[in-house]
Write an enzyme that holds these catalytic residues in place. Structure first.
Site, PDB file in Angstrom:
ATOM      1  N   GLU A  95      53.798 -37.314  62.771  1.00  0.00           N
ATOM      2  CA  GLU A  95      52.789 -36.540  63.531  1.00  0.00           C
ATOM      3  C   GLU A  95      52.747 -37.121  65.425  1.00  0.00           C
ATOM      4  O   GLU A  95      52.790 -37.785  65.770  1.00  0.00           O
ATOM      5  CB  GLU A  95      50.964 -37.261  63.951  1.00  0.00           C
ATOM      6  CG  GLU A  95      50.226 -36.608  63.847  1.00  0.00           C
ATOM      7  CD  GLU A  95      48.484 -37.533  63.295  1.00  0.00           C
ATOM      8  OE1 GLU A  95      47.755 -37.750  63.998  1.00  0.00           O
ATOM      9  OE2 GLU A  95      48.565 -37.593  62.209  1.00  0.00           O
ATOM     10  N   ASP A 142      39.937 -42.124  70.163  1.00  0.00           N
ATOM     11  CA  ASP A 142      41.384 -42.721  69.791  1.00  0.00           C
ATOM     12  C   ASP A 142      41.225 -44.562  70.252  1.00  0.00           C
ATOM     13  O   ASP A 142      39.762 -44.070  70.685  1.00  0.00           O
ATOM     14  CB  ASP A 142      42.657 -42.581  70.524  1.00  0.00           C
ATOM     15  CG  ASP A 142      43.107 -41.112  70.107  1.00  0.00           C
ATOM     16  OD1 ASP A 142      43.825 -41.304  69.026  1.00  0.00           O
ATOM     17  OD2 ASP A 142      44.204 -40.429  70.893  1.00  0.00           O
TER      18      ASP A 142
END
Length: 265
Positions: free
Chosen positions: A46, A57
């Protein structure tokens, strides 16, 4: 050919997919890290795109994004990095992880064309609502690129619909909130994962907070594989200086490889 839909990925057991940030700590280092991960035996990569407002995030990956942006990282640079990694021998499936705003800045058509040219297999956009993804999904499909959906424990009322349109794999979010290492997970996760896998025709990979070998082992028993991000990104950050040193770089890459192999073992 989309490597995510090939039998070599679909039928492999206990899939392990690491997340790394493009251009962290540098453009060159991220390419070399990707090649080291391939040597470590991971099933796919990824590939994160640095963005100024990464809503999904946690602090570790936010800091990686800041380092990457400082070294010139961007969506276009991330795609270019994958193309270069392919040229150097990267054969694994690669999934680009980005956000809506960078995509809007260059346009869906141009992004898909660039991804196809770089031989990218999948795309994840965590802040793109599933209900608004049809146009991009069709565009990706025409280029043989998987637009990968995220599915969370709170998605119960639309879980079956998301699973039915799953492509490449489904990204099962193990906890609400942002990415980051965790010690504990909800007791209901196993039941929810079983429900998701019963609906899905593609592999279901668990991510968000998976950071230890015990976590990996547990989720590989209840899902088709795992995605590990923050723990690896932190490990890379701790070797930022070494990765920039011609003398110490190979040792740092070897340590990253060993770290991942320990998680997989």
């Amino acid at each position: 050919m989309n490597r995510l839909t090939a039998d070599t990925f679909r039928t492999s057991n206990d899939k392990f997919v690491p997340y790394i940030m493009s251009c962290d700590p540098s453009y060159e280092a991220s390419i070399e890290i990707a090649l080291a991960l391939q040597e470590a035996g991971v099933d796919a990569i990824e590939w994160g795109v640095p963005f100024s407002d990464p809503l999904a995030d946690g602090p570790v990956i936010q800091e990686a994004g800041e380092r990457a942006r400082a070294s010139g990282g961007s969506l276009s640079k991330a795609v270019e990095g994958i193309k270069e990694a392919r040229r150097r021998g990267l054969t694994l499936p690669v999934v680009l992880f980005t956000y809506v705003n960078p995509v809007l800045s260059i346009g869906n058509d141009r992004l898909v064309d660039q991804m196809k040219d770089a031989d990218i297999d999948g795309l994840i956009i965590p802040d793109l609502p599933f209900e608004e993804s049809r146009d991009l999904r069709e565009l990706c499909g025409s280029a043989d690129i998987s637009l990968i959906s995220l599915i969370a424990p709170s998605s119960k009322h639309r879980m079956k619909k998301i699973c039915e349109l799953g492509d490449g794999f489904l990204y099962f979010v193990t906890s609400l909130g942002v990415t980051g290492t965790r010690e504990h997970f909800s007791d209901e996760l196993e039941n929810t994962l079983q429900e998701v896998t019963s609906y899905s025709n593609v592999p279901v990979l668990a991510g968000f907070g998976i950071s230890t070998r015990d976590h990996v082992r547990f989720f590989q028993t209840v899902a088709d594989g795992v995605i590990v991000g923050s723990a690896l990104v932190r490990f890379i950050a701790e070797r930022e200086k070494e990765l920039s040193s011609p003398i110490k770089k190979e040792n740092a890459l070897s340590e990253i490889k060993q770290f991942v192999q320990q998680l997989i073992s």
